[in-house]
Design an enzyme around this catalytic site. Structure first.
Site, PDB file in Angstrom:
ATOM      1  N   GLY A 239     -18.887 -38.056  -7.570  1.00  0.00           N
ATOM      2  CA  GLY A 239     -17.859 -38.787  -8.311  1.00  0.00           C
ATOM      3  C   GLY A 239     -18.246 -40.134  -8.864  1.00  0.00           C
ATOM      4  O   GLY A 239     -17.442 -40.747  -9.583  1.00  0.00           O
ATOM      5  N   GLU A 273     -22.921 -35.530  -3.108  1.00  0.00           N
ATOM      6  CA  GLU A 273     -23.081 -34.444  -4.092  1.00  0.00           C
ATOM      7  C   GLU A 273     -22.695 -34.944  -5.481  1.00  0.00           C
ATOM      8  O   GLU A 273     -21.621 -34.664  -5.974  1.00  0.00           O
ATOM      9  CB  GLU A 273     -22.248 -33.223  -3.675  1.00  0.00           C
ATOM     10  CG  GLU A 273     -20.854 -33.556  -3.195  1.00  0.00           C
ATOM     11  CD  GLU A 273     -20.113 -32.375  -2.584  1.00  0.00           C
ATOM     12  OE1 GLU A 273     -20.754 -31.552  -1.902  1.00  0.00           O
ATOM     13  OE2 GLU A 273     -18.893 -32.304  -2.787  1.00  0.00           O
ATOM     14  N   GLY A 275     -23.050 -35.264  -9.525  1.00  0.00           N
ATOM     15  CA  GLY A 275     -23.447 -34.507 -10.696  1.00  0.00           C
ATOM     16  C   GLY A 275     -23.648 -35.437 -11.872  1.00  0.00           C
ATOM     17  O   GLY A 275     -24.755 -35.670 -12.342  1.00  0.00           O
ATOM     18  N   ARG A 312     -15.297 -32.420 -23.734  1.00  0.00           N
ATOM     19  CA  ARG A 312     -14.745 -33.611 -23.078  1.00  0.00           C
ATOM     20  C   ARG A 312     -13.825 -34.463 -23.963  1.00  0.00           C
ATOM     21  O   ARG A 312     -12.753 -34.871 -23.507  1.00  0.00           O
ATOM     22  CB  ARG A 312     -15.854 -34.476 -22.477  1.00  0.00           C
ATOM     23  CG  ARG A 312     -16.759 -33.714 -21.486  1.00  0.00           C
ATOM     24  CD  ARG A 312     -17.650 -34.642 -20.671  1.00  0.00           C
ATOM     25  NE  ARG A 312     -16.871 -35.397 -19.711  1.00  0.00           N
ATOM     26  CZ  ARG A 312     -16.550 -36.650 -19.843  1.00  0.00           C
ATOM     27  NH1 ARG A 312     -16.969 -37.329 -20.882  1.00  0.00           N
ATOM     28  NH2 ARG A 312     -15.812 -37.241 -18.931  1.00  0.00           N
ATOM     29  N   TYR A 316     -10.174 -34.499 -22.352  1.00  0.00           N
ATOM     30  CA  TYR A 316      -9.835 -35.713 -21.587  1.00  0.00           C
ATOM     31  C   TYR A 316      -9.696 -36.941 -22.467  1.00  0.00           C
ATOM     32  O   TYR A 316      -9.627 -38.056 -21.951  1.00  0.00           O
ATOM     33  CB  TYR A 316     -10.931 -36.034 -20.566  1.00  0.00           C
ATOM     34  CG  TYR A 316     -11.415 -34.880 -19.742  1.00  0.00           C
ATOM     35  CD1 TYR A 316     -10.577 -34.245 -18.825  1.00  0.00           C
ATOM     36  CD2 TYR A 316     -12.730 -34.438 -19.842  1.00  0.00           C
ATOM     37  CE1 TYR A 316     -11.049 -33.196 -18.043  1.00  0.00           C
ATOM     38  CE2 TYR A 316     -13.200 -33.398 -19.066  1.00  0.00           C
ATOM     39  CZ  TYR A 316     -12.354 -32.775 -18.173  1.00  0.00           C
ATOM     40  OH  TYR A 316     -12.830 -31.748 -17.404  1.00  0.00           O
ATOM     41  N   CYS A 341     -11.114 -24.367 -35.413  1.00  0.00           N
ATOM     42  CA  CYS A 341      -9.779 -24.364 -36.007  1.00  0.00           C
ATOM     43  C   CYS A 341      -8.707 -24.877 -35.058  1.00  0.00           C
ATOM     44  O   CYS A 341      -7.856 -24.115 -34.589  1.00  0.00           O
ATOM     45  CB  CYS A 341      -9.450 -22.963 -36.494  1.00  0.00           C
ATOM     46  SG  CYS A 341     -10.630 -22.444 -37.716  1.00  0.00           S
ATOM     47  N   GLU A 342      -8.799 -26.133 -34.716  1.00  0.00           N
ATOM     48  CA  GLU A 342      -7.796 -26.821 -33.897  1.00  0.00           C
ATOM     49  C   GLU A 342      -7.817 -28.283 -34.328  1.00  0.00           C
ATOM     50  O   GLU A 342      -8.902 -28.858 -34.480  1.00  0.00           O
ATOM     51  CB  GLU A 342      -8.176 -26.791 -32.403  1.00  0.00           C
ATOM     52  CG  GLU A 342      -8.321 -25.421 -31.833  1.00  0.00           C
ATOM     53  CD  GLU A 342      -7.404 -25.159 -30.651  1.00  0.00           C
ATOM     54  OE1 GLU A 342      -6.593 -26.047 -30.305  1.00  0.00           O
ATOM     55  OE2 GLU A 342      -7.516 -24.071 -30.095  1.00  0.00           O
ATOM     56  N   TYR A 370     -21.391 -31.997 -17.828  1.00  0.00           N
ATOM     57  CA  TYR A 370     -20.147 -31.384 -18.302  1.00  0.00           C
ATOM     58  C   TYR A 370     -20.147 -31.245 -19.831  1.00  0.00           C
ATOM     59  O   TYR A 370     -19.116 -31.377 -20.478  1.00  0.00           O
ATOM     60  CB  TYR A 370     -18.926 -32.171 -17.801  1.00  0.00           C
ATOM     61  CG  TYR A 370     -18.953 -32.361 -16.305  1.00  0.00           C
ATOM     62  CD1 TYR A 370     -18.757 -31.273 -15.458  1.00  0.00           C
ATOM     63  CD2 TYR A 370     -19.232 -33.606 -15.736  1.00  0.00           C
ATOM     64  CE1 TYR A 370     -18.830 -31.418 -14.080  1.00  0.00           C
ATOM     65  CE2 TYR A 370     -19.307 -33.765 -14.357  1.00  0.00           C
ATOM     66  CZ  TYR A 370     -19.105 -32.665 -13.542  1.00  0.00           C
ATOM     67  OH  TYR A 370     -19.192 -32.809 -12.183  1.00  0.00           O
TER      68      TYR A 370
END
Ligand code: LLP
Length: 416
Positions: A239, A273, A275, A312, A316, A341-342, A370
């Site tokens: 994190g 852990e 990432g 991302r 977010y 197409c968004e 990510y």
């Protein structure tokens, strides 16, 4: 030291010009710096020096085999959350004795795969999971080493979607219930409760949530020890945040120093852990400009990478710096959008961006975590290529998908 830097106006990764990679491999393409991965891992590992510890890499952040192999060779462990990630970790050469397996919904097949590899620890997240693990281990004549994943009920203060350690989040076992569960597990013959695990969220930029949660979870380590459990591992989770824009994030050293007394008092091996901290700043997404267009007041730079390649920003509202691969000095207020197409398909919105024209190349920074791992084939877009650079050398570490990959496994039934 930055492994992505300008030389003579051209953006480079280590000893290679990104323009050279784009010309040879096409766009969109993820580019990873081997040196940056090594440096981030080493910084973390050294922060824990003086403590018996193991830095595990959260495979979900970027599971490319080359990235995993680079970390396995440095001695890292792996944090996995699915059978697929176990498969990747084994293929990449991780020592199963350094693999920890988290996740709220591990299936029988996944638990069995972990038992089969004799992984270091299952981070068990519920009473029924523990019961199922006992049953499977007994059936197959195995022993399961278990950490209880506790939910310390601390708000990590990051984006709501990636905050995991509050009571209302689905993860872990409330600390009050963990003791009772451990006691109940005493009657199990094939599971050994030898660890405590927590993970409170991702992209955490403050020390206090780490301090508070580690303190609470360490209380459980002590209590379990008092009740006669042989607790050998305390996993403080991942994190640690990185700087995407102007965030002031603690360094690994600051993090460890803030909690060192608690970790020492726990008297166990310490696991973490991470990432994002390891691979996040080590990767960029190279994208080419397809068109420029204006719509009323809006100025759009239309890129060949979209939300299916890097989710991302859309998911977010995450900020990624955008850099010109060849600097021309001019900037413009624009949106950098993809071809999907968004309306939510953008890489940067209402921002000051390099004034890139059709055919120019842009680099979306800090996309090593990510990024590809959350890419999809939405709009039937083949997923991008991945490249790793090491010094003057570079290599494609995942081919760009072909159209045939898009329909792989699809079948038209006989009744049609
Ligand atoms: N351990 C567990 C149990 C996790 O669930 C995670 C991340 C990690 C470790 C690694 O966290 P890190 O050190 O990378 O922050 N897709 C989101 C991030 C989701 C994180 C999920 N769990 C994003 O793009 O920001």
């Amino acid at each position: 030291m930055d492994d992505f830097y300008y030389e003579g106006g051209a953006l480079r990764c280590e000893g290679v010009a990104l323009d050279e990679i784009a010309r040879a491999a096409g766009t969109p393409t993820y580019v990873y710096s081997h040196a940056a991965i090594q440096r981030a891992y080493t910084e973390l590992d050294e922060a824990f020096s003086g403590l018996d510890h193991l830095v595990c890499y959260a495979v979900k952040a970027n599971g490319n085999l080359a990235v995993l192999r680079a970390l396995a060779s440095l001695g890292a462990g792996a944090d996995i959350v699915s059978g697929g990630e176990l498969y990747r970790a084994m293929r990449a050469g991780f020592d199963p004795k350094k693999v920890v397996f988290a996740g709220v919904g591990k299936t029988e097949a996944e638990l069995m795969a972990g038992l089969g590899e004799r992984i270091l620890l299952f981070n068990v997240e519920s009473a029924p999971e523990l019961e199922r693990l006992e049953r499977l281990a007994a059936r197959f004549g195995k022993r399961a080493r278990v950490s209880l994943r506790v939910n310390p009920d601390v708000d990590a203060g990051s984006h709501d979607h990636i905050t995991t350690g509050r009571e209302r989040d689905k993860f872990g076992i409330p600390i009050e219930q963990a003791l009772a569960l451990a006691d109940r597990a005493k009657q199990y013959r094939c599971v050994d409760i030898i660890g405590v695990h927590q993970h409170i969220g991702s992209q955490i930029t403050k020390l206090q949530p780490f301090r508070d949660s580690v303190e609470r979870s360490a209380g459980l380590v002590e209590e379990l020890k008092t009740r006669g459990f042989d607790i050998q591992y305390f996993n403080i989770g991942g994190g640690l945040g990185i700087r995407y824009k102007d965030e002031e994030t603690p360094t690994p050293k600051e993090l460890v120093e803030a909690i060192r007394p608690t970790l020492e008092a726990a008297g166990t091996k310490i696991l973490c852990e991470m990432g994002r901290f390891i691979s996040g700043a080590a990767g960029v997404l190279l994208t080419g400009v397809v068109y420029r267009k204006k719509s009323g007041e809006k100025d759009f730079i239309v890129a060949d990478a979209g939300m299916n390649d890097l989710l991302r920003p859309s998911l977010y509202d995450a900020h990624h710096e955008i850099r010109a691969v060849e600097q021309n000095g001019s900037v413009t207020g624009a949106d950098l959008v993809g071809p999907v197409c968004e309306s939510g398909d953008y890489l940067a919105r209402d921002r000051e961006l390099p004034d890139a024209q059709e055919g120019d190349l842009l680099a979306v920074m800090d996309a090593g975590a990510y990024g590809f791992s959350m890419a999809s084939n939405y709009n039937s877009r083949p997923r991008p290529a991945e490249v790793m650079v090491s010094g003057e050398r570079w290599s494609v570490v995942r081919e760009r998908e072909h159209y045939a990959d898009l329909v792989k496994g699809e079948l038209v039934p006989a009744f049609l």
